[in-house]
Design an enzyme around this catalytic site. Structure first.
Site, PDB file in Angstrom:
ATOM      1  N   CYS A   1     -59.764  18.590  -7.736  1.00 44.67           N
ATOM      2  CA  CYS A   1     -60.018  19.859  -8.437  1.00 44.67           C
ATOM      3  C   CYS A   1     -58.835  20.205  -9.338  1.00 44.67           C
ATOM      4  CB  CYS A   1     -60.228  20.993  -7.430  1.00 44.67           C
ATOM      5  SG  CYS A   1     -61.636  20.777  -6.328  1.00 44.67           S
TER       6      CYS A   1
ATOM      7  N   ASP B   1     -15.922  23.400 -10.859  1.00 50.08           N
ATOM      8  CA  ASP B   1     -14.959  24.208 -11.598  1.00 50.08           C
ATOM      9  C   ASP B   1     -13.992  24.772 -10.551  1.00 50.08           C
ATOM     10  OD1 ASP B   1     -13.847  25.812 -13.707  1.00 50.08           O
ATOM     11  OD2 ASP B   1     -14.906  27.515 -12.817  1.00 50.08           O
TER      12      ASP B   1
ATOM     13  N   ASP C   1     -19.453  29.140 -12.053  1.00 51.26           N
ATOM     14  CA  ASP C   1     -19.902  30.533 -11.973  1.00 51.26           C
ATOM     15  C   ASP C   1     -19.682  31.337 -13.239  1.00 51.26           C
ATOM     16  OD1 ASP C   1     -17.124  30.718 -11.875  1.00 51.26           O
ATOM     17  OD2 ASP C   1     -17.170  32.491 -10.593  1.00 51.26           O
TER      18      ASP C   1
ATOM     19  N   CYS D   1     -62.041  61.163 -25.612  1.00 54.80           N
ATOM     20  CA  CYS D   1     -60.804  60.590 -25.063  1.00 54.80           C
ATOM     21  C   CYS D   1     -61.132  59.388 -24.176  1.00 54.80           C
ATOM     22  CB  CYS D   1     -60.042  61.627 -24.236  1.00 54.80           C
ATOM     23  SG  CYS D   1     -59.472  63.057 -25.181  1.00 54.80           S
TER      24      CYS D   1
ATOM     25  N   ASP E   1     -19.019  28.042 -18.077  1.00 59.88           N
ATOM     26  CA  ASP E   1     -19.596  26.928 -17.326  1.00 59.88           C
ATOM     27  C   ASP E   1     -21.045  26.664 -17.719  1.00 59.88           C
ATOM     28  OD1 ASP E   1     -17.277  26.585 -15.820  1.00 59.88           O
ATOM     29  OD2 ASP E   1     -17.907  28.067 -14.332  1.00 59.88           O
TER      30      ASP E   1
ATOM     31  N   CYS F   1     -59.853  20.311  -3.117  1.00 64.51           N
ATOM     32  CA  CYS F   1     -59.068  19.086  -2.934  1.00 64.51           C
ATOM     33  C   CYS F   1     -58.274  18.805  -4.202  1.00 64.51           C
ATOM     34  CB  CYS F   1     -59.949  17.896  -2.575  1.00 64.51           C
ATOM     35  SG  CYS F   1     -61.141  17.473  -3.863  1.00 64.51           S
TER      36      CYS F   1
ATOM     37  N   CYS G   1     -61.657  65.315 -23.265  1.00 61.75           N
ATOM     38  CA  CYS G   1     -63.109  65.275 -23.480  1.00 61.75           C
ATOM     39  C   CYS G   1     -63.612  63.830 -23.462  1.00 61.75           C
ATOM     40  CB  CYS G   1     -63.469  65.932 -24.806  1.00 61.75           C
ATOM     41  SG  CYS G   1     -62.738  65.075 -26.221  1.00 61.75           S
TER      42      CYS G   1
END
Length: 826
Positions: A24, A510, A711, A92, A715, A21, A89
């Site tokens: 929490c 614009d 764009d 590693c 701008d 809820c 080995c």
């Protein structure tokens, strides 16, 4: 709008499971927010995500998961198996494991030397494959990507987990529903003639599996809360049903303790409450899954395979095996696997699944194509330009995920209340119990003993209280609203952007590339009567100056010069003059090309064509004046056609009560001519790039809520300063980064649609919050018996459970109605 954070301020989003809820989420926000170095915490209960902003110099991101888990919640990690090259080995093995375990976000790592694989348990919010790969490369090993199906498998696992949870809930619901029916019917003496004591024992046998098997999740949740020092929804249900159940056990087996042969039992109350709550949880889980369907739909768009041409051979490979520069073959009816550039052929591409535009887009050689869009007609080849997280689809998914994990400011009050809700409810329930047990009979005859009456009141108050509705009110609406926006090609960055967009009263456009196509063409070439050059020479001078510029007007000049098959020269002493034009030397000639302001500053007399200039401007044409060695040489005009639906967009905004303005660097006459075509009355012309920002600041200072639609790179400052920045998807990454809303579609009608969607979403949020508050404010007093002394009205626990279950389901259901959103038509 927020500014960019300094490098040490970081943001992470962690998945959180186990919340039942809103209290929490409030508890997590409080606990994590108290950690040193944390500046903000937002927990989305519906999306199950915690978004944390913190100072990395003061606290490590790896400290958040343990802090959340200490509260009794889970922060799921990812388990993946990778191939490792270079291991020989056992040493590693130890080296690889040690290196991985030292990384932030890695919980566990186990290496299988024989299979040359490593299993890693890690937190994706803190680390990713590239980080793991780089770390192992530092110690001499190569980590290979997980199997290509991993992403699909991850989505399938999530789906499987959801369906398993639903199936489990459904099984428990059917069992508890069947037993509840039996427990309700058996006490009816006309159906079963049993001694009361035997009947109660039989009811005890039936109710027990419902109480502890079907209702076991509530006990587990309540116990977890008790261990970690908190109470939540599970506590209310567990205590409420246990009160009825254990009292009934006492009444069943020890009735003589009170001196009565038999006592009334309430097994039906406990089992019906559990059944109804399970029904609510099942319906809520289905609805929440539906609310987040936009992400799953987007992820499902990505094609699984691709046809690629390598060394002259055509191969079919997994899409995730593609590399930058690959040549991909796409046939009619196939989906485009990734973003790229068309190198051969032409076709009609359906991009509706990403942009919302129903009309296919014609593409030819050199055009960009978007991954996950559908090739409708022709065969073509494309060169891969973007992969993985850099593709448009991946960016859309990321934006939608971020948006769905965000909160609107209107949610803050609900969060504060949810944080103290459950303890207050328990306190009220205890007070109501004590009151009715102590003095209940002073208000007249009670239907049963004061203790039993008070017990029913206690259970009703515990059960009817629903913090879930408060916690789900905002996030479910945001999830559905932003998902619906994504379907329409409108990417809204979060709850705050939604809320601000709803308040807008002014939209500033614009001009170039926003209201117009941004691809101007040369319309006229006029020579000065005193000029000693011809039109072609004028175009050579202008084109030579502009050939390295990306400005739309410059590209128009260069394109016209190429059409005339003119050979351009290389300028020297070149200088761009932002807001004015350009200058440079072509051979021995000093050339200026720009607007009227530039010519006035250079004291160039162009009065011979001033009448022509005015007429051209009134036609909406943009003039560029050229001078050679301080003398007026001629004029080049360009026209930029309006975008489809630009006029309808302006009209729609005006009908919505929004003031529309246009800002442009064009001169006043040209700007007014274009504005007149669009129906815009308020125009700001002759604006330098830096002055767009000043215009936005001025409007905000006047008390307006302003959206800037643009764009270009110039701008970006205005987009960042505005109340809501709206960037066109065809624009630059900088503009999109600075914006609050990104339009993937090129249709300008998405601007009013985005505002309308924001208004609808905020309306749903307010409806949800009103219902959640109204329900609890009204329901709890009635459950506490407030109306009983006056009207004899008492809310039984079973009806309290019905109301509680329906409250959260109704909030989610109301949010899902946004899926039906359809923008208004003119």
């Amino acid at each position: 709008m927020s500014e960019h954070n300094p490098p040490n301020i970081q943001n992470i989003s962690l998945p959180v499971k186990g919340m039942s809820c809103a209290s929490c989420s409030a508890r997590i926000e409080k606990k994590v927010g108290e950690l040193g170095g944390v500046s903000s915490v937002q927990v989305n209960f519906a999306a199950e995500v915690a978004s944390i902003e913190f100072d990395s110099t003061k606290i490590s991101a790896s400290q958040f998961s343990p802090a959340i888990e200490k509260l009794g919640f889970q922060v799921p990690s990812r388990h993946e198996t990778f191939s490792v090259e270079g291991m020989t080995c056992a040493s590693c093995v130890a080296r690889v494991e040690k290196k991985l375990l030292a990384l932030e976000g890695v919980h566990d790592a186990k290496v299988n030397l024989a299979a040359e694989q490593v299993w890693i348990d890690y937190q994706p919010a803190l680390t990713d494959f590239e980080f793991l790969q780089t770390a192992l490369e530092q110690v001499g090993y190569r980590l290979c990507p997980a199997q290509v199906e991993s992403r699909d498998l991850s989505m399938q696992r999530d789906e499987a987990r959801h369906h398993n949870n639903l199936a489990q809930l459904k099984r428990k619901l059917i069992l508890s529903g069947f037993i509840s029916l039996m427990v309700m019917i058996l006490p009816m003496q006309r159906i079963v003639h049993l001694d009361s004591n035997i009947l109660n024992i039989f009811l005890f046998v039936l109710a027990t599996p419902v109480q502890f098997f079907c209702g076991g999740q509530f006990y587990r949740g309540a116990f977890s809360g008790f261990r970690h020092g908190y109470a939540d929804m599970n506590t209310l249900i567990a205590v409420g049903t246990s009160s009825a159940y254990f009292y009934s056990i006492f009444a069943t087996f020890f009735p003589d303790k009170i001196g009565m042969p038999t006592l009334e039992v309430y097994y039906d109350t406990s089992v019906m409450i559990i059944t109804l709550v399970l029904l609510g949880r099942w319906m809520e889980a289905r609805a929440k899954h539906s609310a987040s369907s936009a992400i799953k739909r987007l992820m499902g768009l990505q094609p699984k395979t691709a046809q690629v041409e390598r060394d002259g051979v055509e191969l079919k490979i997994n899409a995730e095996e593609l590399v930058l520069g690959d040549l991909v073959l796409v046939r009619p009816g196939e989906k485009i696997p990734v973003d790229g550039t068309m190198t051969y052929g032409q076709s009609s591409i359906d991009e509706s699944m990403l942009t919302g535009e129903s009309v296919p887009v014609e593409k030819k050689q050199g055009d960009e194509v978007i991954g996950a869009s559908l090739n409708k007609t022709g065969f073509f080849k494309m060169r891969v330009t973007h992969l993985g997280k850099d593709t448009l689809l991946a960016q859309i998914i990321q934006l939608v995920e971020q948006a769905q994990g965000s909160k609107a400011p209107v949610q803050r009050l609900a969060d504060k209340i949810a944080g103290i809700f459950v303890p207050v409810v328990i306190g009220l329930a205890v007070l109501a119990f004590g009151f009715w047990w102590g003095v209940g009979d002073l208000f007249g005859p009670l239907p049963t003993t004061p203790f039993l009456f008070a017990l029913m009141i206690f259970i009703s108050v515990m059960i009817i209280a629903c913090p879930c509705a408060l916690g789900l009110a905002t996030p479910t609406a945001i999830m559905v609203g932003t998902g619906k926006g994504a379907e329409m090609g409108i990417l809204i960055k979060g709850g705050e952007a939604l809320e601000q967009a709803e308040k807008l009263d002014t939209v500033v456009f614009d001009k170039t590339g926003t209201l117009t196509r941004g691809k101007p063409e040369v319309a006229d070439v006029l020579l000065s009567p005193e000029a000693s050059l011809n039109a072609d020479r004028l175009m050579v001078l202008a084109g030579s100056l502009e050939k390295n510029s990306e400005h739309p007007l410059a590209q128009a000049v260069v394109s016209e010069a190429k059409k005339r098959s003119l050979k351009l020269e290389t300028p020297t002493d070149f200088e761009a003059l932002p807001g004015f034009g350009v200058r440079g030397k072509i051979g021995r000639e000093t050339v200026f090309l720009g607007n009227i302001k530039l010519m006035q500053e250079q004291q160039i007399d162009f009065s011979l064509l001033s009448d022509d200039l005015e007429k051209l401007a009134e036609q909406g044409k943009t003039p560029m004046i050229l001078s050679v060695d301080g003398k007026f040489a001629g004029i080049i005009t360009t026209t930029d056609s309006l975008k489809p639906n630009a006029k309808q967009t302006v009209r729609r905004l005006q009908l919505m009560g929004i003031k529309v303005k246009m800002v442009t660097g064009d001169n006043r006459k040209t700007a007014q001519a274009i504005a007149k075509k669009l129906g815009i009355e308020d125009v700001v012309s002759d604006v330098l790039p830096s002055e767009k920002l000043d215009e936005i600041k001025k409007l905000i200072a006047q008390g307006h809520k302003v959206a800037m639609v643009g764009d270009g790179i110039n701008d970006a400052p205005a987009l960042a300063e505005s109340t809501v920045g709206i960037a066109l998807g065809s624009g630059t990454d900088v503009a999109m980064e600075a914006s609050d809303i990104t339009l993937v579609t090129s249709d300008l009608q998405a601007v009013p649609q985005a505002i309308e969607l924001s208004r609808q979403t905020l309306a749903k949020i307010r409806q949800n919050l009103f219902w959640a508050f109204f329900y609890n404010i009204l329901g709890i007093p009635i459950a506490a018996g407030l109306l009983y002394p006056f009207y004899g009205v008492l809310l039984k626990p079973v009806f309290a459970a019905v109301a509680m279950s329906l409250s959260s389901v109704s909030v989610v259901g109301n949010s899902l109605l946004l899926k039906r959103f359809s923008p208004s038509k003119l």
